[in-house]
Design a protein around this motif. Structure first.
Motif, short mmCIF file in Angstrom:
data_model
loop_
_atom_site.label_atom_id
_atom_site.label_comp_id
_atom_site.label_asym_id
_atom_site.label_seq_id
_atom_site.Cartn_x
_atom_site.Cartn_y
_atom_site.Cartn_z
N THR A 1 -6.32 6.42 -1.45
CA THR A 1 -5.91 6.74 -0.08
C THR A 1 -4.49 6.26 0.19
O THR A 1 -3.68 6.98 0.79
CB THR A 1 -6.89 6.12 0.94
OG1 THR A 1 -8.20 6.63 0.69
CG2 THR A 1 -6.48 6.43 2.37
N THR A 2 -4.16 5.07 -0.28
CA THR A 2 -2.80 4.53 -0.10
C THR A 2 -1.78 5.41 -0.81
O THR A 2 -0.73 5.73 -0.25
CB THR A 2 -2.72 3.09 -0.63
OG1 THR A 2 -3.62 2.27 0.11
CG2 THR A 2 -1.31 2.54 -0.52
N THR B 1 -1.36 8.62 1.12
CA THR B 1 -0.61 8.37 2.36
C THR B 1 0.88 8.25 2.06
O THR B 1 1.72 8.80 2.79
CB THR B 1 -1.12 7.10 3.06
OG1 THR B 1 -2.51 7.28 3.37
CG2 THR B 1 -0.35 6.80 4.33
N HIS C 1 2.24 11.61 1.35
CA HIS C 1 2.37 12.34 2.61
C HIS C 1 3.63 11.89 3.35
O HIS C 1 4.39 12.72 3.87
CB HIS C 1 1.13 12.13 3.48
CG HIS C 1 1.20 12.82 4.79
ND1 HIS C 1 1.57 12.17 5.94
CD2 HIS C 1 0.98 14.11 5.13
CE1 HIS C 1 1.56 13.03 6.94
NE2 HIS C 1 1.22 14.21 6.47
N ASP C 2 3.87 10.59 3.40
CA ASP C 2 5.06 10.06 4.07
C ASP C 2 6.34 10.55 3.42
O ASP C 2 7.36 10.73 4.09
CB ASP C 2 5.03 8.53 4.08
CG ASP C 2 3.94 7.96 4.98
OD1 ASP C 2 3.38 8.71 5.81
OD2 ASP C 2 3.63 6.75 4.84
#
Length: 123
Positions: free
Chosen positions: A48-49, A52, A55-56
């Motif tokens: 998940t990290t 993320t 995505h960032d």
């Protein structure tokens, strides 16, 4: 006892592995689905990290799925490589010198390809 630093993967390897799973899937994937596609036994929170962070960086997009997100790549592998090349170019203030050195280090085959791309009408 093994030092934790010895077990760490090289920078970018985890992101590359996650991207490979997303590209192979051909459809949005949740962190749990990405985790299942990886061979490394990573925790779902780690996956998940990574997602993320991707995505960032604008490398993946996401859509709401249940209480979480499903992620999908916004570019193919070639597009991502081109994006990295642009990022590296943007880090230097003397673009002309960087490009000149890049071109000077091209193989003859790569130089021909680049010329063909830049001058498509003169073949």
């Amino acid at each position: 006892m093994t030092d934790a630093k010895d077990e760490r993967r090289p920078a970018g390897e985890l992101e590359a592995s996650v991207m490979a799973v997303l590209w192979a899937a051909g459809a949005p994937r949740t962190p749990g689905q990405v985790q299942q596609g990886l061979d490394g036994g990573l925790a779902r929170t780690t996956v998940t990290t990574i997602l993320t962070r991707l995505h960032d960086k604008g490398v993946v997009a996401r859509r709401r799925q249940g209480r979480g997100y499903a992620y999908y790549p916004v570019q193919d592998a070639h597009g991502l490589t081109a994006r990295r090349m642009h990022s590296e170019l943007d880090r230097d203030t003397d673009r002309e010198r960087v490009l000149a050195r890049f071109v000077a280090q091209l193989s003859p085959d790569d130089e021909r390809i680049l010329r063909d791309l830049l001058e498509p009408g003169e073949q």
